[in-house]
Design a protein around this motif. Structure first.
Motif, PDB file in Angstrom:
ATOM      1  N   PRO A 108       0.798  -1.230   0.000  1.00 22.66           N
ATOM      2  CA  PRO A 108       0.000   0.000   0.000  1.00 22.66           C
ATOM      3  C   PRO A 108       0.827   1.275   0.000  1.00 22.66           C
ATOM      4  O   PRO A 108       0.387   2.306  -0.506  1.00 22.66           O
ATOM      5  CB  PRO A 108      -0.841  -0.111   1.274  1.00 22.66           C
ATOM      6  N   VAL A 109       2.048   1.205   0.573  1.00 18.76           N
ATOM      7  CA  VAL A 109       2.928   2.386   0.542  1.00 18.76           C
ATOM      8  C   VAL A 109       3.278   2.748  -0.898  1.00 18.76           C
ATOM      9  O   VAL A 109       3.169   3.914  -1.319  1.00 18.76           O
ATOM     10  CB  VAL A 109       4.220   2.126   1.355  1.00 18.76           C
ATOM     11  N   PHE A 110       3.683   1.748  -1.687  1.00 17.07           N
ATOM     12  CA  PHE A 110       4.017   2.005  -3.094  1.00 17.07           C
ATOM     13  C   PHE A 110       2.772   2.388  -3.895  1.00 17.07           C
ATOM     14  O   PHE A 110       2.855   3.197  -4.834  1.00 17.07           O
ATOM     15  CB  PHE A 110       4.701   0.791  -3.709  1.00 17.07           C
ATOM     16  N   VAL A 111       1.618   1.818  -3.529  1.00 16.36           N
ATOM     17  CA  VAL A 111       0.366   2.192  -4.196  1.00 16.36           C
ATOM     18  C   VAL A 111       0.070   3.672  -3.952  1.00 16.36           C
ATOM     19  O   VAL A 111      -0.300   4.418  -4.875  1.00 16.36           O
ATOM     20  CB  VAL A 111      -0.811   1.316  -3.691  1.00 16.36           C
ATOM     21  N   PHE A 112       0.234   4.097  -2.714  1.00 19.76           N
ATOM     22  CA  PHE A 112       0.001   5.514  -2.373  1.00 19.76           C
ATOM     23  C   PHE A 112       0.920   6.423  -3.186  1.00 19.76           C
ATOM     24  O   PHE A 112       0.473   7.442  -3.744  1.00 19.76           O
ATOM     25  CB  PHE A 112       0.232   5.725  -0.882  1.00 19.76           C
ATOM     26  N   LEU A 113       2.195   6.077  -3.263  1.00 26.65           N
ATOM     27  CA  LEU A 113       3.142   6.894  -4.037  1.00 26.65           C
ATOM     28  C   LEU A 113       2.793   6.879  -5.519  1.00 26.65           C
ATOM     29  O   LEU A 113       2.889   7.911  -6.207  1.00 26.65           O
ATOM     30  CB  LEU A 113       4.573   6.365  -3.826  1.00 26.65           C
ATOM     31  N   ASP A 114       2.383   5.724  -6.018  1.00 27.46           N
ATOM     32  CA  ASP A 114       1.969   5.609  -7.421  1.00 27.46           C
ATOM     33  C   ASP A 114       0.808   6.562  -7.716  1.00 27.46           C
ATOM     34  O   ASP A 114       0.810   7.297  -8.714  1.00 27.46           O
ATOM     35  CB  ASP A 114       1.572   4.161  -7.699  1.00 27.46           C
ATOM     36  N   VAL A 115      -0.211   6.558  -6.825  1.00 29.24           N
ATOM     37  CA  VAL A 115      -1.373   7.430  -6.997  1.00 29.24           C
ATOM     38  C   VAL A 115      -0.964   8.900  -6.918  1.00 29.24           C
ATOM     39  O   VAL A 115      -1.423   9.741  -7.720  1.00 29.24           O
ATOM     40  CB  VAL A 115      -2.447   7.113  -5.931  1.00 29.24           C
ATOM     41  N   TYR A 116      -0.087   9.213  -5.973  1.00 30.13           N
ATOM     42  CA  TYR A 116       0.360  10.612  -5.804  1.00 30.13           C
ATOM     43  C   TYR A 116       1.017  11.147  -7.076  1.00 30.13           C
ATOM     44  O   TYR A 116       0.662  12.228  -7.574  1.00 30.13           O
ATOM     45  CB  TYR A 116       1.323  10.707  -4.628  1.00 30.13           C
ATOM     46  N   PHE A 117       1.969  10.387  -7.620  1.00 32.59           N
ATOM     47  CA  PHE A 117       2.667  10.855  -8.823  1.00 32.59           C
ATOM     48  C   PHE A 117       1.722  10.899 -10.029  1.00 32.59           C
ATOM     49  O   PHE A 117       1.825  11.797 -10.872  1.00 32.59           O
ATOM     50  CB  PHE A 117       3.857   9.948  -9.133  1.00 32.59           C
ATOM     51  N   GLU A 118       0.786   9.939 -10.086  1.00 29.40           N
ATOM     52  CA  GLU A 118      -0.168   9.922 -11.198  1.00 29.40           C
ATOM     53  C   GLU A 118      -1.045  11.169 -11.195  1.00 29.40           C
ATOM     54  O   GLU A 118      -1.315  11.763 -12.251  1.00 29.40           O
ATOM     55  CB  GLU A 118      -1.042   8.673 -11.105  1.00 29.40           C
ATOM     56  N   LEU A 119      -1.464  11.607 -10.001  1.00 28.45           N
ATOM     57  CA  LEU A 119      -2.367  12.757  -9.906  1.00 28.45           C
ATOM     58  C   LEU A 119      -1.640  14.096 -10.024  1.00 28.45           C
ATOM     59  O   LEU A 119      -2.308  15.139 -10.118  1.00 28.45           O
ATOM     60  CB  LEU A 119      -3.142  12.696  -8.590  1.00 28.45           C
ATOM     61  N   GLN A 120      -0.316  14.087 -10.007  1.00 27.65           N
ATOM     62  CA  GLN A 120       0.437  15.321 -10.244  1.00 27.65           C
ATOM     63  C   GLN A 120       0.502  15.661 -11.733  1.00 27.65           C
ATOM     64  O   GLN A 120       0.659  16.831 -12.102  1.00 27.65           O
ATOM     65  CB  GLN A 120       1.861  15.194  -9.687  1.00 27.65           C
ATOM     66  N   LEU A 121       0.350  14.647 -12.581  1.00 27.79           N
ATOM     67  CA  LEU A 121       0.512  14.868 -14.023  1.00 27.79           C
ATOM     68  C   LEU A 121      -0.519  15.846 -14.597  1.00 27.79           C
ATOM     69  O   LEU A 121      -0.152  16.745 -15.371  1.00 27.79           O
ATOM     70  CB  LEU A 121       0.452  13.523 -14.762  1.00 27.79           C
ATOM     71  N   PRO A 122      -1.838  15.724 -14.259  1.00 24.10           N
ATOM     72  CA  PRO A 122      -2.786  16.708 -14.805  1.00 24.10           C
ATOM     73  C   PRO A 122      -2.483  18.141 -14.374  1.00 24.10           C
ATOM     74  O   PRO A 122      -2.706  19.081 -15.144  1.00 24.10           O
ATOM     75  CB  PRO A 122      -4.142  16.236 -14.251  1.00 24.10           C
ATOM     76  N   LYS A 123      -1.977  18.315 -13.129  1.00 19.69           N
ATOM     77  CA  LYS A 123      -1.638  19.661 -12.658  1.00 19.69           C
ATOM     78  C   LYS A 123      -0.504  20.250 -13.487  1.00 19.69           C
ATOM     79  O   LYS A 123      -0.553  21.430 -13.893  1.00 19.69           O
ATOM     80  CB  LYS A 123      -1.230  19.608 -11.188  1.00 19.69           C
ATOM     81  N   VAL A 124       0.517  19.418 -13.745  1.00 20.59           N
ATOM     82  CA  VAL A 124       1.650  19.899 -14.546  1.00 20.59           C
ATOM     83  C   VAL A 124       1.186  20.189 -15.977  1.00 20.59           C
ATOM     84  O   VAL A 124       1.566  21.209 -16.579  1.00 20.59           O
ATOM     85  CB  VAL A 124       2.793  18.860 -14.541  1.00 20.59           C
ATOM     86  N   MET A 125       0.327  19.303 -16.509  1.00 17.19           N
ATOM     87  CA  MET A 125      -0.178  19.510 -17.864  1.00 17.19           C
ATOM     88  C   MET A 125      -0.985  20.802 -17.964  1.00 17.19           C
ATOM     89  O   MET A 125      -0.876  21.557 -18.944  1.00 17.19           O
ATOM     90  CB  MET A 125      -1.045  18.323 -18.278  1.00 17.19           C
ATOM     91  N   ALA A 126      -1.810  21.091 -16.939  1.00 20.02           N
ATOM     92  CA  ALA A 126      -2.590  22.338 -16.941  1.00 20.02           C
ATOM     93  C   ALA A 126      -1.675  23.552 -16.941  1.00 20.02           C
ATOM     94  O   ALA A 126      -1.920  24.537 -17.662  1.00 20.02           O
ATOM     95  CB  ALA A 126      -3.515  22.355 -15.731  1.00 20.02           C
ATOM     96  N   ALA A 127      -0.604  23.484 -16.127  1.00 18.81           N
ATOM     97  CA  ALA A 127       0.339  24.606 -16.084  1.00 18.81           C
ATOM     98  C   ALA A 127       1.035  24.787 -17.426  1.00 18.81           C
ATOM     99  O   ALA A 127       1.255  25.919 -17.884  1.00 18.81           O
ATOM    100  CB  ALA A 127       1.362  24.372 -14.977  1.00 18.81           C
ATOM    101  N   ILE A 128       1.379  23.694 -18.093  1.00 13.74           N
ATOM    102  CA  ILE A 128       2.038  23.773 -19.405  1.00 13.74           C
ATOM    103  C   ILE A 128       1.117  24.445 -20.423  1.00 13.74           C
ATOM    104  O   ILE A 128       1.534  25.344 -21.177  1.00 13.74           O
ATOM    105  CB  ILE A 128       2.462  22.371 -19.886  1.00 13.74           C
TER     106      ILE A 128
END
Length: 583
Positions: free
Chosen positions: A19-39
């Motif tokens: 679950p620790v790696f799952v949490f990190l996986d979800v965190y990094f996945e959900l950062q991508l739309p934010k970065v894409m919006a800024a781009i």
């Protein structure tokens, strides 16, 4: 949960890391739309205005880094989940198998063999699937749901009202599916039990099937069971098949509503209230929310499917062995072969109205040879099964070596009481490996002597590989008489104080039967021998013969005494003598 947590033993590290790696996986996945919006909203316009690619490339680099970290964490989560779930299931199967080994005959009478096989293999696989989903998706879906909704609300509160439509709709779908599908999966597992039973019976009795030319009947029976399983599975799957399309419709409706309202907001506010990149990011989060809700639905569907499996596994785990030796004296061993029944009554079930054995009073002195005879169904096997405590007397006492059988541990009692069962069982392996079940420490000379007494030595020595001849499953490549004699030799190697032969020479000729009886007298002179037989010739030279009739002792005496005084014995003797004269 407490019951199943113990199966995680030895795999706690992977269970926690998953679950620790799952949490990190979800965190990094959900950062991508934010970065894409800024781009889209900031860095592309700035780059177009200034011609400076540096800030834009840094954002692209951040996206690539997040993607790599997401991939790495996803791989590690999957690996930890696989290791933890496989170890969990291995521990569960071992526990189930060990529990079955502790079952008494009474416990085993409540479960069919095919049902136990299905529970140990199929049902544990279903529970393993749930365990995997709990470690991975059950952690991933809530994290994704919470974070995606949080980010989406942060972008636009007005557009986030679409969640008011999504969540109730999916809850309704989930509840309806559960109510309809649970009973159908219970039926499916029952049909699977039946199919396993038909298949197992056919494979074990394939030679009988072929000898009676019943292949077509067996095909018909198998097809009937197979079609029953197919129909039960399809009945459940038809409901599950509706799950994904309905959820996809809900998702598309939500996306259309979001894009419609978002486009109007961008147009009316000229990009002040909402920008294109933010709308793109919002739709990504909406997709993540719906995907997580669909995942939750899938988890609950799987759990509903597994409910029947969990219940069936629990039935085995919760079953209390009806016989235990926890209060026995571990130092006590069988000193002699005396056997005594004191006012013994027995019935297979406490709720049964009639006793199978009733008012049994019998004393057998150490070293005596005792015959037990009676009509089919007179409870001869049940009587002797009380001696090694395969069953336990409902009332009264059974004594071996002067002590109640309950005073001994199972190991010590059954080391002193060796029983050759009516249904002879051999295991896959060599003849020698089967013989060593009787005594793992027996040397070759002792093995050969036991085989000589059992009149099986010539057959073994004339086989292609002698004692290393490989037996098929259940000893299918030897005859019934050869199988019986191997089982007798196996029992002799234990050098027991009490030897019970339950109709164990029925498949051998009378001459060989006589040689075996003579050999037993010389090989184990001090051992009490109890012989159940259909043929009077097998017991006529016994010190005494017990005549059973409908679970009661009708008479006890020598061959001559019974011929003179007992009508049942005289009737059996007369019918067998007629058969001999007719031959």
């Amino acid at each position: 949960m407490k019951k199943y947590l113990k199966f995680v033993k030895g795999n706690w590290l992977f269970t926690i890391l998953s679950p620790v790696f799952v949490f990190l996986d979800v965190y990094f996945e959900l950062q991508l739309p934010k970065v894409m919006a800024a781009i889209i909203d900031k860095y592309i316009p700035e780059c177009a205005a200034s011609g400076n690619l540096g800030p834009l490339m840094r954002q692209i680099g951040i996206m690539l880094l997040y993607s790599f970290l997401m991939l790495l964490c996803g791989f590690l989560a999957a690996r930890c989940t696989a290791i933890a779930s496989l170890g969990f299931t291995a521990n569960m199967r071992c526990t189930l198998f060990n529990k079955i080994q502790d079952f008494s005959f009474e416990n085993l009478d409540k479960f069919t063999e095919s049902s136990l096989i299905t529970r140990v293999i199929t049902d544990t696989n279903m529970i393993q699937m749930v365990f995997q989903m709990v470690l991975n998706y059950f952690i991933r879906a809530p994290f994704t749901l919470v974070y995606a909704m949080w980010y989406a609300i942060g972008i636009s509160r007005s557009l986030s009202k679409v969640f008011i439509v999504i969540i109730p709709a999916i809850v309704i779908v989930l509840t309806a599916m559960g109510v309809m599908v649970i009973p159908k999966f219970k039926t499916m597992l029952e049909k699977k039990d039946l199919l396993n039973k038909v298949l197992q019976e056919n494979l074990l009795g394939i030679r009988v099937v072929k000898s009676f030319v019943r292949e077509d009947k067996e095909r018909e029976k198998f097809n009937e069971s197979n079609n029953g399983l197919y129909k039960a599975t399809m009945s459940a799957q038809r409901i599950l098949m509706l799950n994904l399309p309905i959820l996809m419709i809900i998702m598309f409706i939500c996306m259309i509503i979001t894009l419609w309202n978002g486009s109007i907001t961008i147009y009316d506010s000229a990009g002040q209230a909402l920008q294109i990149g933010q709308l793109n990011s919002f739709t990504s989060y909406i997709s993540s929310v719906i995907s997580s809700l669909m995942t939750v639905t899938m988890i609950f569907m799987t759990m509903m499917m597994a409910r029947a499996s969990i219940k069936r596994v629990n039935e085995v785990l919760d079953a209390v062995p009806t016989l235990t030796d926890k209060d026995a004296d571990k130092t006590l061993t069988v000193e002699n072969g005396s056997v005594e029944f004191r006012s013994v009554n027995f019935k297979y079930s406490k709720n049964a109205e009639k006793n199978v054995l009733e008012n049994i009073n019998l004393r057998i002195n150490s070293g005596e040879t005792v015959g037990v005879i009676g009509a089919t169904g007179s409870a001869k096997t049940t009587l002797v099964s009380l001696i090694p405590r395969l069953y336990e007397a409902t009332e009264g006492e059974v004594l071996v070596g002067g002590r109640n059988v309950k005073d001994y541990t199972f190991d010590n009692l059954r080391a002193g009481v060796s029983m050759v069962l009516q249904n002879n069982v051999l295991f896959s392996g060599t003849i020698k490996e089967n013989l060593l079940w009787g005594n793992p420490d027996a040397d070759d000379e002792t093995i050969r002597e036991a085989c000589r007494i059992a009149q099986i030595d010539d057959f073994i020595e004339n086989s292609s590989d002698g004692y290393d001849t490989v037996l098929g499953q259940g000893g299918v490549n030897v005859s019934g008489g050869q199988k019986q004699r191997i089982c007798i030799a196996r029992a002799l190697l234990r050098e027991p104080k009490v030897l019970i032969l339950d109709d164990s020479t029925s498949a051998v000729d009378t001459e060989t039967d006589a040689k075996i009886r003579d050999g037993l007298s010389s090989f184990l002179p001090g051992t009490t021998k109890i012989i159940i037989a259909q043929r009077i010739s097998s017991v006529r030279h016994a010190d005494k013969i017990v005549v059973l009739d409908d679970g009661k002792i009708n008479a006890v005496g020598t061959h001559e005494e019974l011929l003179e005084n007992n009508e049942i014995y005289k009737e059996i003797y007369a019918s067998q003598q007629k058969g001999v004269l007719a031959q």
